[in-house]
Design a protein around this motif. Structure first.
Motif, PDB file in Angstrom:
ATOM      1  N   ARG A 252     -37.792 -17.069  -3.972  1.00  0.00           N
ATOM      2  CA  ARG A 252     -36.809 -15.318  -3.101  1.00  0.00           C
ATOM      3  C   ARG A 252     -37.744 -14.397  -2.555  1.00  0.00           C
ATOM      4  O   ARG A 252     -39.079 -13.894  -3.115  1.00  0.00           O
ATOM      5  CB  ARG A 252     -36.809 -15.587  -5.087  1.00  0.00           C
ATOM      6  N   ASP A 253     -36.785 -13.443  -2.070  1.00  0.00           N
ATOM      7  CA  ASP A 253     -37.817 -11.876  -2.021  1.00  0.00           C
ATOM      8  C   ASP A 253     -36.965 -10.641  -2.588  1.00  0.00           C
ATOM      9  O   ASP A 253     -37.039 -10.860  -3.948  1.00  0.00           O
ATOM     10  CB  ASP A 253     -37.108 -12.174  -0.618  1.00  0.00           C
ATOM     11  N   PHE A 254     -37.868  -9.648  -1.698  1.00  0.00           N
ATOM     12  CA  PHE A 254     -37.571  -8.787  -3.104  1.00  0.00           C
ATOM     13  C   PHE A 254     -36.926  -7.969  -1.565  1.00  0.00           C
ATOM     14  O   PHE A 254     -37.103  -8.267  -0.777  1.00  0.00           O
ATOM     15  CB  PHE A 254     -38.850  -8.141  -3.518  1.00  0.00           C
ATOM     16  N   ARG A 255     -36.180  -7.254  -2.648  1.00  0.00           N
ATOM     17  CA  ARG A 255     -34.927  -5.831  -1.499  1.00  0.00           C
ATOM     18  C   ARG A 255     -36.064  -4.234  -2.038  1.00  0.00           C
ATOM     19  O   ARG A 255     -35.894  -3.758  -2.678  1.00  0.00           O
ATOM     20  CB  ARG A 255     -33.932  -5.980  -1.870  1.00  0.00           C
ATOM     21  N   LEU A 256     -36.297  -3.844  -0.182  1.00  0.00           N
ATOM     22  CA  LEU A 256     -36.711  -2.366  -0.737  1.00  0.00           C
ATOM     23  C   LEU A 256     -35.369  -1.392  -0.015  1.00  0.00           C
ATOM     24  O   LEU A 256     -35.012  -2.005   0.756  1.00  0.00           O
ATOM     25  CB  LEU A 256     -37.340  -2.021   0.077  1.00  0.00           C
ATOM     26  N   ALA A 257     -35.396  -0.918  -0.735  1.00  0.00           N
ATOM     27  CA  ALA A 257     -33.804   0.831   0.172  1.00  0.00           C
ATOM     28  C   ALA A 257     -35.090   1.691  -0.550  1.00  0.00           C
ATOM     29  O   ALA A 257     -35.016   2.632  -1.389  1.00  0.00           O
ATOM     30  CB  ALA A 257     -32.727   0.193  -1.181  1.00  0.00           C
ATOM     31  N   LEU A 258     -34.148   2.418   0.493  1.00  0.00           N
ATOM     32  CA  LEU A 258     -34.236   3.827   0.434  1.00  0.00           C
ATOM     33  C   LEU A 258     -32.921   4.869   1.149  1.00  0.00           C
ATOM     34  O   LEU A 258     -32.448   3.911   1.544  1.00  0.00           O
ATOM     35  CB  LEU A 258     -35.440   4.324   1.894  1.00  0.00           C
ATOM     36  N   LYS A 259     -33.121   5.719   0.063  1.00  0.00           N
ATOM     37  CA  LYS A 259     -31.402   7.020   0.072  1.00  0.00           C
ATOM     38  C   LYS A 259     -31.941   8.305   0.047  1.00  0.00           C
ATOM     39  O   LYS A 259     -32.469   8.315  -1.231  1.00  0.00           O
ATOM     40  CB  LYS A 259     -30.297   6.127  -0.933  1.00  0.00           C
ATOM     41  N   LEU A 260     -31.813   8.942   1.012  1.00  0.00           N
ATOM     42  CA  LEU A 260     -31.609  10.011   1.330  1.00  0.00           C
ATOM     43  C   LEU A 260     -30.351  10.960   1.016  1.00  0.00           C
ATOM     44  O   LEU A 260     -29.808  10.965   1.742  1.00  0.00           O
ATOM     45  CB  LEU A 260     -32.123  10.195   2.602  1.00  0.00           C
ATOM     46  N   TYR A 261     -30.352  11.859   0.217  1.00  0.00           N
ATOM     47  CA  TYR A 261     -29.295  12.301  -0.220  1.00  0.00           C
ATOM     48  C   TYR A 261     -29.373  14.090   0.523  1.00  0.00           C
ATOM     49  O   TYR A 261     -30.154  13.918   0.719  1.00  0.00           O
ATOM     50  CB  TYR A 261     -29.050  12.678  -1.956  1.00  0.00           C
ATOM     51  N   ALA A 262     -28.129  14.464   0.305  1.00  0.00           N
ATOM     52  CA  ALA A 262     -27.964  15.982   1.305  1.00  0.00           C
ATOM     53  C   ALA A 262     -28.871  16.618   0.689  1.00  0.00           C
ATOM     54  O   ALA A 262     -29.104  17.848   1.027  1.00  0.00           O
ATOM     55  CB  ALA A 262     -26.351  16.088   1.109  1.00  0.00           C
ATOM     56  N   ASP A 263     -29.662  17.276  -0.501  1.00  0.00           N
ATOM     57  CA  ASP A 263     -30.286  18.148  -1.531  1.00  0.00           C
ATOM     58  C   ASP A 263     -31.421  17.904  -1.257  1.00  0.00           C
ATOM     59  O   ASP A 263     -32.411  18.068  -1.521  1.00  0.00           O
ATOM     60  CB  ASP A 263     -29.861  17.800  -2.889  1.00  0.00           C
ATOM     61  N   ARG A 264     -31.461  16.572  -0.558  1.00  0.00           N
ATOM     62  CA  ARG A 264     -33.385  15.957  -0.097  1.00  0.00           C
ATOM     63  C   ARG A 264     -33.753  15.687  -1.614  1.00  0.00           C
ATOM     64  O   ARG A 264     -34.803  15.077  -1.505  1.00  0.00           O
ATOM     65  CB  ARG A 264     -33.567  16.939   0.411  1.00  0.00           C
ATOM     66  N   THR A 265     -32.467  14.760  -2.413  1.00  0.00           N
ATOM     67  CA  THR A 265     -33.633  14.009  -2.534  1.00  0.00           C
ATOM     68  C   THR A 265     -33.464  12.443  -3.119  1.00  0.00           C
ATOM     69  O   THR A 265     -32.368  12.243  -1.593  1.00  0.00           O
ATOM     70  CB  THR A 265     -32.472  13.950  -4.101  1.00  0.00           C
ATOM     71  N   LEU A 266     -34.591  11.923  -2.864  1.00  0.00           N
ATOM     72  CA  LEU A 266     -35.464  10.261  -2.594  1.00  0.00           C
ATOM     73  C   LEU A 266     -35.392   9.227  -3.278  1.00  0.00           C
ATOM     74  O   LEU A 266     -36.000  10.286  -3.971  1.00  0.00           O
ATOM     75  CB  LEU A 266     -36.821  10.398  -1.262  1.00  0.00           C
ATOM     76  N   ARG A 267     -33.605   8.998  -3.530  1.00  0.00           N
ATOM     77  CA  ARG A 267     -34.507   7.525  -4.290  1.00  0.00           C
ATOM     78  C   ARG A 267     -34.686   5.814  -3.397  1.00  0.00           C
ATOM     79  O   ARG A 267     -34.057   5.880  -2.672  1.00  0.00           O
ATOM     80  CB  ARG A 267     -32.424   6.785  -4.643  1.00  0.00           C
ATOM     81  N   VAL A 268     -35.548   5.475  -4.017  1.00  0.00           N
ATOM     82  CA  VAL A 268     -36.685   4.496  -3.687  1.00  0.00           C
ATOM     83  C   VAL A 268     -36.278   3.858  -4.987  1.00  0.00           C
ATOM     84  O   VAL A 268     -36.219   3.173  -5.773  1.00  0.00           O
ATOM     85  CB  VAL A 268     -38.183   4.699  -3.959  1.00  0.00           C
ATOM     86  N   GLU A 269     -35.554   2.320  -3.991  1.00  0.00           N
ATOM     87  CA  GLU A 269     -35.568   1.233  -4.903  1.00  0.00           C
ATOM     88  C   GLU A 269     -36.864   0.077  -4.508  1.00  0.00           C
ATOM     89  O   GLU A 269     -36.439  -0.746  -2.901  1.00  0.00           O
ATOM     90  CB  GLU A 269     -33.661   1.167  -5.027  1.00  0.00           C
ATOM     91  N   VAL A 270     -36.712  -0.921  -5.691  1.00  0.00           N
ATOM     92  CA  VAL A 270     -37.207  -1.880  -5.124  1.00  0.00           C
ATOM     93  C   VAL A 270     -36.613  -3.327  -5.872  1.00  0.00           C
ATOM     94  O   VAL A 270     -36.407  -2.814  -7.622  1.00  0.00           O
ATOM     95  CB  VAL A 270     -38.188  -2.013  -5.541  1.00  0.00           C
ATOM     96  N   THR A 271     -35.656  -4.420  -5.897  1.00  0.00           N
ATOM     97  CA  THR A 271     -35.434  -5.289  -6.231  1.00  0.00           C
ATOM     98  C   THR A 271     -35.735  -6.913  -6.311  1.00  0.00           C
ATOM     99  O   THR A 271     -36.436  -6.960  -5.237  1.00  0.00           O
ATOM    100  CB  THR A 271     -33.742  -5.682  -5.547  1.00  0.00           C
ATOM    101  N   ASP A 272     -36.314  -7.250  -7.758  1.00  0.00           N
ATOM    102  CA  ASP A 272     -37.101  -8.205  -7.614  1.00  0.00           C
ATOM    103  C   ASP A 272     -35.894  -9.733  -8.121  1.00  0.00           C
ATOM    104  O   ASP A 272     -34.922  -9.005  -9.084  1.00  0.00           O
ATOM    105  CB  ASP A 272     -37.834  -7.964  -7.853  1.00  0.00           C
ATOM    106  N   ALA A 273     -36.476 -10.646  -8.166  1.00  0.00           N
ATOM    107  CA  ALA A 273     -35.588 -12.265  -9.328  1.00  0.00           C
ATOM    108  C   ALA A 273     -36.358 -12.114 -10.430  1.00  0.00           C
ATOM    109  O   ALA A 273     -35.049 -12.310 -11.441  1.00  0.00           O
ATOM    110  CB  ALA A 273     -36.243 -13.351  -8.447  1.00  0.00           C
TER     111      ALA A 273
END
Length: 149
Positions: A68-89
């Motif tokens: 199983r792999d892991f997933r990374l996600a970056l989400k940048l919001y209008a107020d310049r908040t960055l949400r960093v996510e890592v999903t594992d099994a």
């Protein structure tokens, strides 16, 4: 100044997601790809790359399930908040901020680093018995004290 939740802010204005192998090489790639993506967005941020490196490393060391792999996600919001996510099994192994450790301790520093850079972090259940560990950073120049949520 009150702190707004991301649900109050709205949908991210930029989003990047990628699946990587749950290996040391995958963890290194997560950091490099985070740096590259933020640079492409005009938002270079060493702190975000460091947070991604720690979360990806934890996913490989503590969240790995063979095949199983892991997933990374970056989400940048209008107020310049960055949400960093890592999903594992491994949803059965939630991260915990360890108690004080001796200076020569081998483990336990990763989440301390995440707490130092992020103004909030936490963990939520993910599909297929997994978990997503996330951290939010302000790219707008202000840094709020870190705390686990």
């Amino acid at each position: 100044m009150s702190q707004k939740s991301l649900t109050e802010i709205g949908a991210p204005v930029r989003h990047f997601t990628l699946q990587l192998s749950a290996t040391r090489r995958g963890a290194r790639l997560a950091r490099l790809l985070t740096e590259r993506q933020l640079d492409e967005w005009g938002e270079p941020c060493d702190a975000a790359a460091q947070v991604m490196a720690e979360l990806a490393s934890n996913a490989v060391l503590h969240g790995r399930v063979r095949g199983r792999d892991f997933r990374l996600a970056l989400k940048l919001y209008a107020d310049r908040t960055l949400r960093v996510e890592v999903t594992d099994a491994r949803g059965d192994r939630p991260p915990r901020l360890p108690g004080p450790a001796p200076d020569d301790a081998e483990g336990g520093r990763g989440l301390r680093i995440v707490s130092a850079y992020a103004h909030r972090w936490g963990v939520v259940e993910a599909p297929a018995h997994g978990k997503t560990v996330w951290a939010e950073l302000s790219l707008g120049g202000r840094h709020l004290p870190g705390n686990a949520v």
